[in-house]
Design a protein around this motif. Structure first.
Motif, mmCIF file in Angstrom:
data_model
loop_
_atom_site.group_PDB
_atom_site.id
_atom_site.type_symbol
_atom_site.label_atom_id
_atom_site.label_comp_id
_atom_site.label_asym_id
_atom_site.label_seq_id
_atom_site.Cartn_x
_atom_site.Cartn_y
_atom_site.Cartn_z
ATOM 1 N N MET A 31 7.954 38.936 16.777
ATOM 2 C CA MET A 31 8.645 37.818 16.693
ATOM 3 C C MET A 31 8.495 36.684 15.872
ATOM 4 S SD MET A 31 9.125 35.338 20.239
ATOM 5 C CE MET A 31 7.647 34.589 19.938
ATOM 6 N N ILE A 32 7.165 36.394 15.405
ATOM 7 C CA ILE A 32 6.593 35.744 14.534
ATOM 8 C C ILE A 32 6.977 35.763 13.101
ATOM 9 C CG2 ILE A 32 4.534 34.687 13.344
ATOM 10 C CD1 ILE A 32 3.066 35.084 15.961
ATOM 11 N N VAL A 33 7.079 37.340 12.756
ATOM 12 C CA VAL A 33 7.289 37.436 11.407
ATOM 13 C C VAL A 33 9.011 37.505 11.415
ATOM 14 C CG1 VAL A 33 7.726 39.444 9.960
ATOM 15 C CG2 VAL A 33 5.645 39.219 11.117
ATOM 16 N N PHE A 34 9.750 37.766 12.449
ATOM 17 C CA PHE A 34 11.089 37.949 12.379
ATOM 18 C C PHE A 34 11.820 36.365 12.266
ATOM 19 C CE2 PHE A 34 15.316 37.203 14.610
ATOM 20 C CZ PHE A 34 15.981 38.227 14.079
ATOM 21 N N ILE A 186 13.204 26.254 9.877
ATOM 22 C CA ILE A 186 11.514 26.290 9.701
ATOM 23 C C ILE A 186 11.031 25.231 10.854
ATOM 24 C CG2 ILE A 186 9.329 25.763 8.514
ATOM 25 C CD1 ILE A 186 10.552 27.087 6.077
ATOM 26 N N ILE A 187 11.726 24.165 10.794
ATOM 27 C CA ILE A 187 11.289 22.927 11.748
ATOM 28 C C ILE A 187 11.535 23.276 13.219
ATOM 29 C CG2 ILE A 187 11.814 20.854 12.551
ATOM 30 C CD1 ILE A 187 12.385 19.969 9.741
ATOM 31 N N ASN A 188 12.432 24.026 13.548
ATOM 32 C CA ASN A 188 12.846 24.418 14.759
ATOM 33 C C ASN A 188 11.831 25.674 15.257
ATOM 34 O OD1 ASN A 188 14.922 22.846 15.448
ATOM 35 N ND2 ASN A 188 16.579 24.030 14.672
ATOM 36 N N ASN A 189 11.603 26.618 14.269
ATOM 37 C CA ASN A 189 10.810 27.564 14.794
ATOM 38 C C ASN A 189 9.385 27.200 15.110
ATOM 39 O OD1 ASN A 189 12.744 29.282 14.419
ATOM 40 N ND2 ASN A 189 12.316 30.041 12.464
ATOM 41 N N ILE A 190 9.095 26.153 14.175
ATOM 42 C CA ILE A 190 7.503 25.735 14.478
ATOM 43 C C ILE A 190 7.441 25.077 16.037
ATOM 44 C CG2 ILE A 190 6.053 23.495 14.044
ATOM 45 C CD1 ILE A 190 6.872 24.079 10.872
ATOM 46 N N THR A 191 8.454 24.384 16.360
ATOM 47 C CA THR A 191 8.594 23.934 17.822
ATOM 48 C C THR A 191 8.470 25.043 18.837
ATOM 49 O OG1 THR A 191 9.779 22.024 17.115
ATOM 50 C CG2 THR A 191 10.200 22.688 19.462
ATOM 51 N N MET A 192 9.572 26.179 18.603
ATOM 52 C CA MET A 192 9.545 27.328 19.567
ATOM 53 C C MET A 192 8.228 27.974 19.579
ATOM 54 S SD MET A 192 12.053 30.528 19.273
ATOM 55 C CE MET A 192 13.592 29.485 19.362
ATOM 56 N N LEU A 193 7.593 28.410 18.553
ATOM 57 C CA LEU A 193 6.454 29.080 18.691
ATOM 58 C C LEU A 193 5.255 28.419 18.910
ATOM 59 C CD1 LEU A 193 6.899 31.429 15.502
ATOM 60 C CD2 LEU A 193 7.057 32.187 17.989
ATOM 61 N N LEU A 196 5.735 28.495 22.472
ATOM 62 C CA LEU A 196 5.586 29.814 23.057
ATOM 63 C C LEU A 196 4.062 30.525 23.153
ATOM 64 C CD1 LEU A 196 9.020 31.606 21.992
ATOM 65 C CD2 LEU A 196 8.273 31.123 24.233
ATOM 66 N N LEU A 197 3.560 30.375 21.926
ATOM 67 C CA LEU A 197 2.308 31.281 21.764
ATOM 68 C C LEU A 197 1.241 30.867 22.600
ATOM 69 C CD1 LEU A 197 2.239 31.771 17.709
ATOM 70 C CD2 LEU A 197 2.884 33.411 19.596
ATOM 71 N N THR A 198 0.946 29.476 22.809
ATOM 72 C CA THR A 198 -0.216 28.911 23.668
ATOM 73 C C THR A 198 0.177 29.100 24.891
ATOM 74 O OG1 THR A 198 1.133 26.731 23.518
ATOM 75 C CG2 THR A 198 -0.899 27.034 21.924
ATOM 76 N N GLY A 199 1.418 28.934 25.339
ATOM 77 C CA GLY A 199 1.858 29.011 26.652
ATOM 78 C C GLY A 199 1.670 30.713 27.465
ATOM 79 N N ALA A 200 2.206 31.334 26.334
ATOM 80 C CA ALA A 200 2.062 33.006 26.228
ATOM 81 C C ALA A 200 0.474 33.384 26.424
ATOM 82 C CB ALA A 200 2.909 33.847 25.395
#
Length: 379
Positions: A31-34, A186-193, A196-200
């Motif tokens: 998901m990060i790479v995609f 890129i800005i939106n993906n920084i917010t999303m990941l 997501l990453l810390t919560g996950a």
């Protein structure tokens, strides 16, 4: 001093543990790479706001020099080369969905234009293709008007306009929607990941039972939380920097006038806030599906109402005020200022301060919630 060194030591090695956990999580790595490669490229090249290779047909009942000029002006990349059809074919081709636009040029069109009779052209639009229909109608109208004006000037003089408007498109001279879309992705993906990453990571600890191992170790909730924040923040920062340099500047050829280092510093500060939000949500959710549903409710408002997709000035005053309490709004403002307009720290420092302030509040709230959650597990 010993306590401080112990905190740094524990935070460092707990963060390294997060890297090892992430490396073994193939779906999350994919998901990060995609998100920072394929998704950024798709947003820049397939956005509906930009008209690209729209299907168009023309019924030329005039067969004149002017009609030929208009047809020749409908060329790629905005349109596919126009297909010439007969008048009786308009309804069948539109019903079959073969064309988004069908332009009907009536008989004696050129003669009526030169005689000043203002003849009408009929443009049939397949409105089920809504995005192309809205954008393409304006494109076609401008193309037809420009060709008629240029053609008429060859046969009779026109009165000079009393005022001439000179346009200057700043920061995006070609008005290319792909430039805006790539950086916004890129800005939106920084917010999303970042969320997501810390919560996950926290949910993964609970589902795998490793959170109990941490509870018997000499580590504090502050160290557990800080380790997840810095480790996942580094991952997103590296991925976003790669995307900006390789995908946006390299593959897409977008000219980014701003400082990549200043944007990296802003991203790192914002990831501190986003990761805190993710951990807070991770303490509320009991499992990964519940966390995923909660993430949808949080990410959609943050991305849509932060100003990344729509100017905040067009939103109701109450929405603007509420969104000013989120770090995403200020990060979008400073990121756009840095990357789009080449703004320096002297311009964007108020947004930096607001991201740091709101991030500190969210960090404190998440830490308090994490301590309460761990306390319940120990009792």
């Amino acid at each position: 001093m010993g306590t401080r060194n112990g905190t740094l030591h524990n935070t460092w090695y707990l963060g390294i543990k997060e890297f090892h956990s992430l490396i073994g999580d193939w779906p999350m790595l994919f998901m990060i790479v995609f998100m920072f490669t394929v998704s950024v490229y798709a947003d820049a090249t397939a956005k509906p706001e930009s008209l690209h290779r729209a299907s168009i047909a023309v019924v030329d009942e005039d067969q004149s020099q002017l009609s030929s000029r208009i047809i020749a002006a409908l060329h790629p990349p905005q349109f596919i080369d126009p297909e010439r059809i007969e008048l009786a074919e308009i309804d069948p081709t539109m019903d079959a969905g073969r064309h988004t636009f069908v332009l009907d040029i009536p008989p004696n069109f050129q003669r009526d234009v030169l005689a000043g009779r203002s003849p009408a052209l009929q443009l049939n639009v397949n409105a089920t293709r809504q995005s192309q229909a809205q954008t393409g109608t304006g494109y076609i109208q401008n193309i037809v008007n420009d060709e008629i004006r240029s053609f008429v000037q060859r046969y009779r003089s026109t009165a000079a306009q009393p005022v001439q408007l000179v346009e200057r498109a700043m920061f995006n001279p070609n008005l290319s929607g792909g430039w805006f879309a790539a950086v916004t992705a890129i800005i939106n993906n920084i917010t999303m990941l970042g969320i997501l990453l810390t919560g996950a990571a926290l949910i993964r600890e609970r589902e795998h039972g490793t959170i109990e191992h941490l509870l018997v170790m000499p580590v504090t909730p502050f160290e557990i939380m800080l380790s997840k924040v810095w480790s996942m923040g580094v991952v997103v920062l590296l991925a976003s920097s790669f995307s900006l340099q390789v995908m946006v500047k390299g593959v897409l050829g977008v000219v980014v006038p701003g400082s990549a280092l200043l944007f990296g510093a802003a991203s790192l500060l914002y990831l501190f806030a986003a990761a805190s939000i993710g951990i807070f949500m991770g303490t509320l959710a009991r499992n990964m599906p519940q966390f995923g549903l909660m993430t949808i409710l949080v990410l959609l408002p943050l991305q849509i109402l932060s100003g990344a997709l729509t100017p905040r000035e067009s939103m109701p005053a109450l929405v603007q005020w509420l969104m000013s309490l989120t770090p995403t709004t200020h990060f979008v403002s400073l990121a756009q200022g840095i990357l789009f307009r080449g703004a320096g720290l002297d311009v964007v420092w108020p947004a930096f301060a607001m991201v740091a302030l709101i991030g500190g509040v969210f960090f404190a709230l998440a830490l308090r919630r994490l301590r309460s959650t761990i306390g319940k597990m120990q009792s």
